[in-house]
Design a protein around this motif. Structure first.
Motif, PDB file in Angstrom:
ATOM      1  N   ASP A   1       0.849  -1.189  -0.048  1.00 26.94           N
ATOM      2  CA  ASP A   1       0.064   0.038   0.127  1.00 26.94           C
ATOM      3  C   ASP A   1       0.816   1.270   0.157  1.00 26.94           C
ATOM      4  N   ALA A   2       2.254   1.291   0.679  1.00 19.50           N
ATOM      5  CA  ALA A   2       3.088   2.384   0.648  1.00 19.50           C
ATOM      6  C   ALA A   2       3.862   2.602  -0.544  1.00 19.50           C
ATOM      7  N   ILE A   3       3.486   1.636  -1.571  1.00 20.14           N
ATOM      8  CA  ILE A   3       4.364   1.947  -2.857  1.00 20.14           C
ATOM      9  C   ILE A   3       3.794   3.065  -3.791  1.00 20.14           C
ATOM     10  N   GLU A   4       4.662   3.947  -4.016  1.00 23.79           N
ATOM     11  CA  GLU A   4       4.233   4.737  -4.900  1.00 23.79           C
ATOM     12  C   GLU A   4       4.570   4.247  -6.373  1.00 23.79           C
ATOM     13  N   PRO A   5       3.575   3.829  -7.340  1.00 22.62           N
ATOM     14  CA  PRO A   5       4.050   3.169  -8.601  1.00 22.62           C
ATOM     15  C   PRO A   5       5.060   4.030  -9.360  1.00 22.62           C
ATOM     16  N   GLU A   6       4.944   5.291  -9.455  1.00 20.77           N
ATOM     17  CA  GLU A   6       5.915   6.159 -10.291  1.00 20.77           C
ATOM     18  C   GLU A   6       7.280   6.456  -9.626  1.00 20.77           C
ATOM     19  N   HIS A   7       7.439   5.886  -8.282  1.00 19.70           N
ATOM     20  CA  HIS A   7       8.674   6.038  -7.714  1.00 19.70           C
ATOM     21  C   HIS A   7       9.213   4.770  -7.446  1.00 19.70           C
ATOM     22  N   THR A   8       8.790   3.595  -7.762  1.00 21.63           N
ATOM     23  CA  THR A   8       9.060   2.185  -7.594  1.00 21.63           C
ATOM     24  C   THR A   8      10.302   1.845  -8.490  1.00 21.63           C
ATOM     25  N   GLU A   9      11.383   1.137  -7.690  1.00 25.58           N
ATOM     26  CA  GLU A   9      12.664   0.807  -8.277  1.00 25.58           C
ATOM     27  C   GLU A   9      12.436  -0.748  -8.426  1.00 25.58           C
ATOM     28  N   LEU A  10      13.375  -1.256  -9.209  1.00 28.12           N
ATOM     29  CA  LEU A  10      13.622  -2.696  -9.424  1.00 28.12           C
ATOM     30  C   LEU A  10      13.897  -3.395  -7.937  1.00 28.12           C
ATOM     31  N   GLU A  11      14.410  -2.740  -7.146  1.00 25.81           N
ATOM     32  CA  GLU A  11      14.969  -3.124  -5.975  1.00 25.81           C
ATOM     33  C   GLU A  11      13.749  -3.419  -5.116  1.00 25.81           C
ATOM     34  N   ASP A  12      12.825  -2.323  -5.157  1.00 23.45           N
ATOM     35  CA  ASP A  12      11.615  -2.513  -4.371  1.00 23.45           C
ATOM     36  C   ASP A  12      10.860  -3.564  -4.667  1.00 23.45           C
ATOM     37  N   ILE A  13      10.544  -3.953  -5.993  1.00 23.75           N
ATOM     38  CA  ILE A  13      10.119  -5.084  -6.610  1.00 23.75           C
ATOM     39  C   ILE A  13      10.730  -6.234  -6.202  1.00 23.75           C
ATOM     40  N   ASP A  14      12.146  -6.423  -6.079  1.00 26.07           N
ATOM     41  CA  ASP A  14      12.663  -7.694  -5.620  1.00 26.07           C
ATOM     42  C   ASP A  14      12.350  -7.710  -4.191  1.00 26.07           C
ATOM     43  N   ARG A  15      12.380  -6.765  -3.525  1.00 24.26           N
ATOM     44  CA  ARG A  15      12.055  -6.775  -2.030  1.00 24.26           C
ATOM     45  C   ARG A  15      10.704  -7.437  -1.600  1.00 24.26           C
ATOM     46  N   LEU A  16       9.631  -7.121  -2.576  1.00 25.07           N
ATOM     47  CA  LEU A  16       8.247  -7.380  -2.308  1.00 25.07           C
ATOM     48  C   LEU A  16       8.318  -9.027  -2.971  1.00 25.07           C
ATOM     49  N   ILE A  17       9.155  -9.540  -3.822  1.00 26.00           N
ATOM     50  CA  ILE A  17       9.099 -10.912  -4.298  1.00 26.00           C
ATOM     51  C   ILE A  17      10.021 -11.786  -3.190  1.00 26.00           C
ATOM     52  N   LYS A  18      10.850 -11.125  -2.499  1.00 24.24           N
ATOM     53  CA  LYS A  18      11.435 -11.844  -1.445  1.00 24.24           C
ATOM     54  C   LYS A  18      10.666 -11.879  -0.245  1.00 24.24           C
ATOM     55  N   MET A  19       9.827 -11.147   0.086  1.00 29.26           N
ATOM     56  CA  MET A  19       8.643 -11.166   1.117  1.00 29.26           C
ATOM     57  C   MET A  19       7.875 -12.299   0.713  1.00 29.26           C
ATOM     58  N   ILE A  20       7.552 -12.427  -0.407  1.00 31.78           N
ATOM     59  CA  ILE A  20       6.416 -13.542  -0.990  1.00 31.78           C
ATOM     60  C   ILE A  20       6.907 -14.749  -0.535  1.00 31.78           C
ATOM     61  N   ASP A  21       8.138 -14.952  -1.098  1.00 34.81           N
ATOM     62  CA  ASP A  21       9.010 -16.073  -1.160  1.00 34.81           C
ATOM     63  C   ASP A  21       9.319 -16.600   0.274  1.00 34.81           C
ATOM     64  N   ASP A  22       9.766 -15.635   1.310  1.00 35.76           N
ATOM     65  CA  ASP A  22       9.797 -16.060   2.508  1.00 35.76           C
ATOM     66  C   ASP A  22       8.595 -16.569   3.251  1.00 35.76           C
ATOM     67  N   LEU A  23       7.450 -15.763   2.803  1.00 33.47           N
ATOM     68  CA  LEU A  23       5.905 -16.271   3.533  1.00 33.47           C
ATOM     69  C   LEU A  23       5.825 -17.489   2.918  1.00 33.47           C
ATOM     70  N   GLU A  24       5.988 -17.970   1.450  1.00 32.94           N
ATOM     71  CA  GLU A  24       5.550 -19.281   1.181  1.00 32.94           C
ATOM     72  C   GLU A  24       6.466 -20.289   1.620  1.00 32.94           C
TER      73      GLU A  24
END
Length: 60
Positions: free
Chosen positions: A27-50
């Protein structure tokens, strides 16, 4: 969240907390300011949860 989570209720609560943390970050992510590292961090969070889900599933 450093303690071992053993019983099913604690495991479900742990997963709920982690999912809520993920949703807060999302929810806190602003799409126009999102970097690749932000997306990688989200993917890591999902992987950890899985990974935790799989670990807990073995206990059940």
């Amino acid at each position: 969240m450093g303690n071992a989570v053993r019983d099913k209720e604690s495991q479900v609560n742990y997963l709920k907390q982690r999912l809520n943390m993920f949703l807060d970050v999302l929810d806190a992510i602003e799409p126009e300011h999102t970097e690749l590292e932000d997306i990688d961090r989200l993917i890591k969070m999902i992987d950890d949860l899985e990974e935790k889900c799989e670990q807990f599933k073995k206990d059940w």
